[in-house]
Design an enzyme around this catalytic site. Sequence first.
Site, PDB file in Angstrom:
ATOM      1  N   CYS A   1      58.805  56.918  35.846  1.00 15.20           N
ATOM      2  CA  CYS A   1      57.949  55.818  35.387  1.00 15.20           C
ATOM      3  C   CYS A   1      56.869  55.522  36.430  1.00 15.20           C
ATOM      4  CB  CYS A   1      58.809  54.594  35.061  1.00 15.20           C
ATOM      5  SG  CYS A   1      57.915  53.275  34.197  1.00 15.20           S
ATOM      6  N   ILE A   2      56.763  54.285  36.909  1.00 15.02           N
ATOM      7  CA  ILE A   2      55.720  53.938  37.875  1.00 15.02           C
ATOM      8  C   ILE A   2      55.877  54.730  39.160  1.00 15.02           C
ATOM      9  CG2 ILE A   2      57.016  51.996  38.842  1.00 15.02           C
ATOM     10  CD1 ILE A   2      54.399  50.554  39.289  1.00 15.02           C
TER      11      ILE A   2
END
Length: 597
Positions: free
Chosen positions: A331-332
Site C-alpha cells: 500500500c502506501i
Amino acid sequence: MTTPEKVESAASQQMRDNLARIETLTTRLVEALAHKRAPNLALEGPGMDLYLSSSAAMMKAMTDNPAKIFETQVKYWGEAMTHYLEASHALSQGKLQPPADPGPKDRRFSNPLWDTHPYFNFVKQQYMIAAKAIEEGAAQVEGLDPVNRRRLDYFTKQIVDLMAPTNFLATNPDALERAVATEGESLVRGLENLVRDIEENKGDLIVTLSDRNAFKVGENIGTAEGSVVYRNHMMELIQYSPTTEKVHKTPLIIFPPWINKFYILDLKPQNSLIRWIVDQGFTLFVVSWKNPDASYADVGMEDYVQDGYLTAIDEVKKITGEPKVNAVGYCIAGTTLSLTLALLNKRKDRSINSATFFTTLTDFSDQGEFTAFLQDDFVDGIEAQCKADGVLSSYFMTRTFSYLRANDLIYQPAIRSYMLGESPPAFDLLYWNGDSTNLPGKMAMQYLRGLCQEDSFTSKGFPLFDEVLKVSEVKVPLCAIACETDHIAPWIASFNGVAQMGSKDKTFILSESGHIAGIVNPPSKKKYGHYTSEAPVENPNEWKAVAQYNQGSWWPRWGEWLASRSGKLVPARAVGDADHPALAPAPGTYVGEVVKV
C-alpha cells in the site's frame, strides 16, 4: 409456586433496575459528550463549491429543459402514490398482508417482516422508491466536471444509505423484536455499548467492530517467532527465526503500511504470510513503524525514506553480510518503496535486487473512490487539523475508510451494537482494522498534496533530498500484486503506475477479492484465485483480455518468482549478530503503542 404477583414483582424490579442503569448511562453519556473535540467543519462535509456547482447545474437544467425535471418528479410521485394505494387497498380487503413486492432484494432487509408485514413492507418500498428517485435525480444533473460528478454521486449515496429505515429503531423489526423478547434489556445493553464507544473516543462516535479483549498482539495474534534487532525513532526492525535448514542467500525485507500495523501479515498461524515466507526458506525482516504523536509533526517522507527504508536496508545488509536485499512494499509503503527505488537509481545504489508491490498506487491520475476526499475543501481541512494536532489522527483516517463502505463498517455494526445490544464479535481482522495509527502532519500533507492531488511522481516529479523523482526511474526487476475488487488501490490504477516504471523485468498478478483478503490469501484456504497474463504490462484492458485464471492463492507463484531472484541456498542464519542483539521478542514494542489524539 410462581404466582402472577411474583412474576409482576420480578418484572417491575427488572424495569426499575433498567431505569437505574439508563439514568447512570445517561449521566456518563452527557459527561463523555462534554469532552468531544471541537468539530472541524471542513471535515464534516463537502465545501460550498460542490453545493454551488450542483445547484447551478440543476437550475440550468430546470431552465433549459423543465419538462425533464417535471417528468422525474411525476415519476417519483406516481410510483409512491401507486404503492400507497395498493397498500391501502390490500388493508381495505381485511387482509393483514402487503401488496406484491417487486424487489429488488437487499440484504439489509433480510428479516421476513420486511416482506410479510404491511407496515414494514410499506416503509421499505417507500424508501426504495425514494432512494431510486434521489439517485436518478442526481444522475440527471448535467454540466458538472468529472470530479464534482463523482463527488455528487458519492454524497448522494451517503445520504440515501444514512436514511435507510433499518438505521432507526421505530422502523427496524429486528431491533423491535429483540427489545420485546428481552423486555427492553437489549436496548439498555445497546446504550451501554454506545456510551462505551463515545467514552473511548473522547466524545466522538466510532463503532467498535471487534471485541477489544479477545486478542493481544504477541499472545494469540502476531505470534511468529523472531526478535527486534534494530530500533530507531521511526521503526523497529524484526528478524524472524528460520524454520528451514537452508535459506536463500539474498534476504527479504517487508515494509508494511504505517496507516495500520504490520501484524495483518501475521494474524493467525494458518493465514500468516510472514510464517509462510519463512517456511519457504527466506531470511525475513519486517519493519514495524512507530505510532507517531504530536512530537512527530515535522516528520516527512524524507524521514521515512532515510530513517526507515534506507536504514533498514543497511542494517539487513550488515546482519546478513549480503550486498543486496529483496524488498516488499504494501500500500502506501509500496508507494514510498517506489520513491526510494527512484532515489537509489539516481544515486547509482544497487542495494535493492528486486521489488514486490502489494496493492500499491504510484499513478494518482484517477483518484477512484477517494475523489470525494481529495479536493481542496477536505485537504485544506486536514491541513488545518494537522497543524492543530501535529498529526493526522487515526480517528479521521478510520472514519474516512469506513465511509467508503458505510453499510458494512458503520450502519450494520451500529445496528448490532446499539439497537440489538450485541457484543462486538471476536474477529481478528476487525480487531486489526480498529488498531490504527496516526500519521505525522508533514508526511500526511506531502502525500495528499504532492502524490495524490498533484500526481507529481508520474508527471513533473516528486521532490525529495534535493532530487526530483519520477516513476520511470524505478528500474529493478519487479512483481506487482493488485486485487480485483480493491476500493483503496484499484487494480487498474495500480497497473497504470507499474506500466510507467522503467523496469525491463515486470510481472503483474491480479488476485481476486479486495485490499486485505486478496493479499492475506493463504494457499491452504483455496479461497481466492488469481490472474496472470502473457501480455506486456502496458495496457490494463489488453492485459486482462488475454489473462489466464488460476485457481488458488498467488503466494506460491510469487514465491517461485522471488526464489529465482534470491540466489543459492545457504545455511539458515541466526537472528541478529553481535552488533544486533535481540532488543525484544517479536512482534516488538512499537506495535503495542496506542496514541490517541
